[in-house]
Write a protein that holds these residues in place. Sequence first.
Motif, PDB file in Angstrom:
ATOM      1  N   LYS A  85      -5.039  -9.918 -13.279  1.00  0.00           N
ATOM      2  CA  LYS A  85      -5.714  -9.227 -12.182  1.00  0.00           C
ATOM      3  C   LYS A  85      -4.691  -8.635 -11.204  1.00  0.00           C
ATOM      4  CE  LYS A  85      -8.751 -12.521 -11.071  1.00  0.00           C
ATOM      5  NZ  LYS A  85      -9.891 -13.148 -10.344  1.00  0.00           N
ATOM      6  N   PHE A  86      -3.638  -9.385 -10.924  1.00  0.00           N
ATOM      7  CA  PHE A  86      -2.615  -8.857 -10.028  1.00  0.00           C
ATOM      8  C   PHE A  86      -1.938  -7.630 -10.627  1.00  0.00           C
ATOM      9  CE2 PHE A  86       1.865  -9.009  -8.384  1.00  0.00           C
ATOM     10  CZ  PHE A  86       1.569  -8.564  -7.109  1.00  0.00           C
ATOM     11  N   SER A  87      -1.654  -7.651 -11.922  1.00  0.00           N
ATOM     12  CA  SER A  87      -1.017  -6.497 -12.555  1.00  0.00           C
ATOM     13  C   SER A  87      -1.929  -5.280 -12.515  1.00  0.00           C
ATOM     14  CB  SER A  87      -0.633  -6.823 -13.999  1.00  0.00           C
ATOM     15  OG  SER A  87      -1.767  -6.965 -14.830  1.00  0.00           O
ATOM     16  N   VAL A  88      -3.249  -5.494 -12.617  1.00  0.00           N
ATOM     17  CA  VAL A  88      -4.202  -4.387 -12.520  1.00  0.00           C
ATOM     18  C   VAL A  88      -4.211  -3.825 -11.098  1.00  0.00           C
ATOM     19  CG1 VAL A  88      -6.657  -3.791 -12.613  1.00  0.00           C
ATOM     20  CG2 VAL A  88      -5.644  -5.166 -14.431  1.00  0.00           C
ATOM     21  N   VAL A  89      -4.135  -4.702 -10.101  1.00  0.00           N
ATOM     22  CA  VAL A  89      -4.067  -4.260  -8.703  1.00  0.00           C
ATOM     23  C   VAL A  89      -2.810  -3.432  -8.471  1.00  0.00           C
ATOM     24  CG1 VAL A  89      -3.737  -5.051  -6.320  1.00  0.00           C
ATOM     25  CG2 VAL A  89      -5.473  -6.131  -7.765  1.00  0.00           C
ATOM     26  N   VAL A  90      -1.678  -3.891  -8.980  1.00  0.00           N
ATOM     27  CA  VAL A  90      -0.419  -3.152  -8.821  1.00  0.00           C
ATOM     28  C   VAL A  90      -0.515  -1.783  -9.497  1.00  0.00           C
ATOM     29  CG1 VAL A  90       2.032  -3.117  -9.433  1.00  0.00           C
ATOM     30  CG2 VAL A  90       0.970  -5.240  -8.616  1.00  0.00           C
ATOM     31  N   GLU A  91      -1.111  -1.748 -10.670  1.00  0.00           N
ATOM     32  CA  GLU A  91      -1.287  -0.484 -11.377  1.00  0.00           C
ATOM     33  C   GLU A  91      -2.123   0.499 -10.560  1.00  0.00           C
ATOM     34  OE1 GLU A  91      -3.349   1.144 -15.526  1.00  0.00           O
ATOM     35  OE2 GLU A  91      -2.861  -0.985 -15.295  1.00  0.00           O
ATOM     36  N   LYS A  92      -3.194   0.001  -9.955  1.00  0.00           N
ATOM     37  CA  LYS A  92      -4.050   0.874  -9.140  1.00  0.00           C
ATOM     38  C   LYS A  92      -3.319   1.328  -7.878  1.00  0.00           C
ATOM     39  CE  LYS A  92      -7.293   2.263  -9.863  1.00  0.00           C
ATOM     40  NZ  LYS A  92      -7.614   3.646 -10.360  1.00  0.00           N
ATOM     41  N   LEU A  93      -2.529   0.461  -7.265  1.00  0.00           N
ATOM     42  CA  LEU A  93      -1.751   0.857  -6.089  1.00  0.00           C
ATOM     43  C   LEU A  93      -0.775   1.969  -6.441  1.00  0.00           C
ATOM     44  CD1 LEU A  93      -1.018  -2.634  -4.503  1.00  0.00           C
ATOM     45  CD2 LEU A  93      -2.431  -0.838  -3.501  1.00  0.00           C
ATOM     46  N   ASN A  94      -0.124   1.838  -7.578  1.00  0.00           N
ATOM     47  CA  ASN A  94       0.782   2.886  -8.036  1.00  0.00           C
ATOM     48  C   ASN A  94       0.049   4.189  -8.270  1.00  0.00           C
ATOM     49  OD1 ASN A  94       3.634   2.164  -8.364  1.00  0.00           O
ATOM     50  ND2 ASN A  94       2.860   0.499  -9.634  1.00  0.00           N
ATOM     51  N   ASP A  95      -1.121   4.104  -8.853  1.00  0.00           N
ATOM     52  CA  ASP A  95      -1.932   5.284  -9.133  1.00  0.00           C
ATOM     53  C   ASP A  95      -2.311   6.002  -7.835  1.00  0.00           C
ATOM     54  OD1 ASP A  95      -3.560   7.079 -10.691  1.00  0.00           O
ATOM     55  OD2 ASP A  95      -5.311   5.910 -10.091  1.00  0.00           O
ATOM     56  N   LEU A  96      -2.721   5.225  -6.825  1.00  0.00           N
ATOM     57  CA  LEU A  96      -3.121   5.816  -5.545  1.00  0.00           C
ATOM     58  C   LEU A  96      -1.918   6.389  -4.795  1.00  0.00           C
ATOM     59  CD1 LEU A  96      -5.644   3.070  -4.411  1.00  0.00           C
ATOM     60  CD2 LEU A  96      -6.212   5.408  -5.047  1.00  0.00           C
ATOM     61  N   LEU A  97      -0.783   5.692  -4.875  1.00  0.00           N
ATOM     62  CA  LEU A  97       0.398   6.147  -4.143  1.00  0.00           C
ATOM     63  C   LEU A  97       0.976   7.432  -4.729  1.00  0.00           C
ATOM     64  CD1 LEU A  97       2.380   5.507  -1.840  1.00  0.00           C
ATOM     65  CD2 LEU A  97       3.724   4.181  -3.485  1.00  0.00           C
ATOM     66  N   ALA A  98       0.755   7.647  -6.029  1.00  0.00           N
ATOM     67  CA  ALA A  98       1.330   8.814  -6.702  1.00  0.00           C
ATOM     68  C   ALA A  98       0.915  10.128  -6.044  1.00  0.00           C
ATOM     69  CB  ALA A  98       0.931   8.815  -8.171  1.00  0.00           C
ATOM     70  N   GLY A  99      -0.294  10.181  -5.511  1.00  0.00           N
ATOM     71  CA  GLY A  99      -0.748  11.413  -4.873  1.00  0.00           C
ATOM     72  C   GLY A  99      -0.815  11.330  -3.362  1.00  0.00           C
ATOM     73  N   TYR A 100      -0.162  10.317  -2.787  1.00  0.00           N
ATOM     74  CA  TYR A 100      -0.260  10.077  -1.348  1.00  0.00           C
ATOM     75  C   TYR A 100       0.909  10.713  -0.602  1.00  0.00           C
ATOM     76  CZ  TYR A 100      -1.177   7.431   2.940  1.00  0.00           C
ATOM     77  OH  TYR A 100      -1.470   7.055   4.238  1.00  0.00           O
ATOM     78  N   PRO A 101       0.661  11.491   0.456  1.00  0.00           N
ATOM     79  CA  PRO A 101       1.745  12.121   1.239  1.00  0.00           C
ATOM     80  C   PRO A 101       2.392  11.107   2.178  1.00  0.00           C
ATOM     81  CG  PRO A 101      -0.386  12.734   2.143  1.00  0.00           C
ATOM     82  CD  PRO A 101      -0.682  11.914   0.922  1.00  0.00           C
ATOM     83  N   ALA A 102       3.282  10.285   1.622  1.00  0.00           N
ATOM     84  CA  ALA A 102       3.839   9.151   2.356  1.00  0.00           C
ATOM     85  C   ALA A 102       4.579   9.554   3.630  1.00  0.00           C
ATOM     86  CB  ALA A 102       4.761   8.348   1.441  1.00  0.00           C
ATOM     87  N   LYS A 103       5.334  10.643   3.576  1.00  0.00           N
ATOM     88  CA  LYS A 103       6.094  11.062   4.756  1.00  0.00           C
ATOM     89  C   LYS A 103       5.167  11.561   5.859  1.00  0.00           C
ATOM     90  CE  LYS A 103      10.402  12.399   2.413  1.00  0.00           C
ATOM     91  NZ  LYS A 103      11.284  11.445   3.097  1.00  0.00           N
ATOM     92  N   GLU A 104       4.235  12.419   5.486  1.00  0.00           N
ATOM     93  CA  GLU A 104       3.353  13.039   6.474  1.00  0.00           C
ATOM     94  C   GLU A 104       2.397  12.020   7.119  1.00  0.00           C
ATOM     95  OE1 GLU A 104       4.003  14.073   3.510  1.00  0.00           O
ATOM     96  OE2 GLU A 104       4.783  16.123   3.658  1.00  0.00           O
ATOM     97  N   PHE A 105       1.978  11.006   6.337  1.00  0.00           N
ATOM     98  CA  PHE A 105       0.995  10.051   6.852  1.00  0.00           C
ATOM     99  C   PHE A 105       1.622   8.765   7.377  1.00  0.00           C
ATOM    100  CE2 PHE A 105      -3.004  11.620   4.356  1.00  0.00           C
ATOM    101  CZ  PHE A 105      -2.909  12.820   5.032  1.00  0.00           C
ATOM    102  N   GLY A 106       2.959   8.688   7.421  1.00  0.00           N
ATOM    103  CA  GLY A 106       3.628   7.568   8.074  1.00  0.00           C
ATOM    104  C   GLY A 106       4.016   6.398   7.205  1.00  0.00           C
ATOM    105  N   LEU A 107       3.640   6.398   5.928  1.00  0.00           N
ATOM    106  CA  LEU A 107       3.974   5.269   5.063  1.00  0.00           C
ATOM    107  C   LEU A 107       5.488   5.138   4.866  1.00  0.00           C
ATOM    108  CD1 LEU A 107       3.094   2.952   3.236  1.00  0.00           C
ATOM    109  CD2 LEU A 107       2.801   4.599   1.373  1.00  0.00           C
ATOM    110  N   SER A 108       6.179   6.257   4.767  1.00  0.00           N
ATOM    111  CA  SER A 108       7.632   6.212   4.590  1.00  0.00           C
ATOM    112  C   SER A 108       8.315   5.545   5.770  1.00  0.00           C
ATOM    113  CB  SER A 108       8.183   7.629   4.413  1.00  0.00           C
ATOM    114  OG  SER A 108       7.730   8.205   3.212  1.00  0.00           O
ATOM    115  N   ARG A 109       7.779   5.757   6.956  1.00  0.00           N
ATOM    116  CA  ARG A 109       8.363   5.166   8.163  1.00  0.00           C
ATOM    117  C   ARG A 109       8.021   3.680   8.287  1.00  0.00           C
ATOM    118  NH1 ARG A 109       5.930   8.098  11.314  1.00  0.00           N
ATOM    119  NH2 ARG A 109       4.246   6.728  12.004  1.00  0.00           N
ATOM    120  N   ASN A 110       6.797   3.316   7.950  1.00  0.00           N
ATOM    121  CA  ASN A 110       6.317   1.962   8.214  1.00  0.00           C
ATOM    122  C   ASN A 110       6.489   0.986   7.056  1.00  0.00           C
ATOM    123  OD1 ASN A 110       5.341   2.788  10.777  1.00  0.00           O
ATOM    124  ND2 ASN A 110       3.489   3.605   9.802  1.00  0.00           N
ATOM    125  N   GLY A 111       6.432   1.479   5.816  1.00  0.00           N
ATOM    126  CA  GLY A 111       6.396   0.566   4.682  1.00  0.00           C
ATOM    127  C   GLY A 111       5.081  -0.195   4.675  1.00  0.00           C
TER     128      GLY A 111
END
Length: 271
Positions: A85-111
């Motif tokens: 189940k944890f590996s499936v969660v990690v896979e989905k997080l990767n899938d969602l992050l792939a199209g996420y604008p991390a710099k523009e939405f602050g994820l790159s700054r905050n982690g």
Amino acid sequence: MTLLVCWVGIDTHGPASIYIASDSRYSTSKAQTFDFGRKLFVCKEWPDIFGYCGDVLFPSVALGQITALADEGLLFDRSFPTEKKFSVVVEKLNDLLAGYPAKEFGLSRNGVTIIHASRCDDKEAGFSCNQISWHEDHGWRATGATMPKHSSVLLSDGSGKRYFDQMYSELEQGANSRTSRNVFHSFCESLNLKEEATVGGAPQLVGLIRKPGSVGENYGIIHNYKRYFLGAHIDNARSFDNISWRNQLFERCDGRTKKRFPNAQKQPLTR
């Protein structure tokens, strides 16, 4: 940031419960704060609970989607052990992050750090707790917690971690050491210190119990004589009896009166 803590409660029969607690404060780089933000999530059809710290937007979206997908039967299978189940969660997080604008939405700054706790209901039933963190410099990193022999903290993180760890170390010298309530006492006491500007608001609490077939539970919290649920202030609810309530001492409370149930065990804070 935030304060995020996961711990396990252990009795004479082994691991009996697992909890995640967080504060409720969202903060900005300009020192603006909002003290009613949700940071914890549960699956209502599965024994899985989640919490996050760091960035707010990405994990709020991701965990909302992950728990909804799971509850609709689109993510997990009943045959999955906790590791799967944890590996499936990690896979989905990767899938969602792939199209996420991390710099523009602050994820790159905050982690971001996400904790996933789960229970396995097979013949070797038990709990698991895993942490996955993302930072622009190194991507995702996962850490698994080892189950202790007595009630104890499994993982703690966030900008308030240092104050919580100090408080927990102090209270573990008292009469409540090696108890589940002592972790929650330490959490609430470190919150009350108000030493870290990015940590605040009411405590939030979710948990799982050992009973096979049971699922994640959201708890209402009595904080400073007011009712809160996942960070939201609750006043004119239709019914206060639909959920379980705890106060800052981890005592079972009546949501209507905001007082400890007469037959509930007292759990005084000791130093």
